[in-house]
Scaffold this active site. Sequence first.
Site: not given
Length: 308
Positions: A223, A271
């Site tokens: 993350r 991502h």
Amino acid sequence: MKLLHHGPEARGKHWRDVVSRALPQVDFRCWPDVGNPAEIEHLVAWTVPDELIASLPNLRTLFSVGAGVDQLDLDRLPPDLRIVRMIEPGITDTMADYVAMAVLALHRDLPFHIAGQRAGRWSWRDVPPARERRVGVMGLGALGRAALAALAPHGFELAGWSRSPRTIDGVDCFAGDTGLAPFLAHSEILVCLLPLTDDTRHILNRVTFAAMPQGARLVNVARGGHLVQDDLLEALDNGQLSAAILDVADPEPLPAGHPFFTHPAILLTPHVAGITRTDSAVHALIDNLRRMSAGLPLAGEIDRRRGY
């Protein structure tokens, strides 16, 4: 059993068809066709608006469609709500593929060569054999173990670090605060696959980078909140780190003009490392619904005290 899907319409319709064939006893509903909200016991979603949770007074379980749950504010959810993250082959396989690609790219100095190409520079660097390159993976859950398994055939010297002790064949495992420094000293290429919690937020910082070998490289596929961005830029510019491959950021997407877009030592992807596949993830949901009916533990249920 009454279940509500909240998310993309196409996924909801597909999952409803597949679940209904496998488990005809499940009343699978797709938002906004909720029917009587008081009947809904289980919710499948990525994020959950406060008003949605408030409208479901008998909700018992929240199934996340992602491998993590840090997108959820656990403090805003009912304290007795069970929360289950997604564990399915699509996420695991694509993440392992990406980590192997990223580690090999850093091992073979791909950011350096791409920067040279863009600058019109024809230059080279000597590269040690993989067996002499030390790779460390932070986070030894399902994704971390899959990444290590994907790296093992290349012959890297592998290590792993987690909050609690783990044992993995062929991997030198470290644990806890006392194990972090020796693990980092080992890690010429560091891969972050930790869950994002209060304890791990900003763990990729100047102190961490200083504990790594000079010229080390970083892969962050966990993350964006794990990384202190200015500390990474500083470490790259002063030579403590030589390159980084980042698949996550904070915020996402990064604003126009952010230095990560143009830094010659950074490769950035949007991502895409671990992807929940609609066709395979539904079967993980079905398996958990069967487990629930049988009174068995649910795969991926989190410990809310730890946040993962």
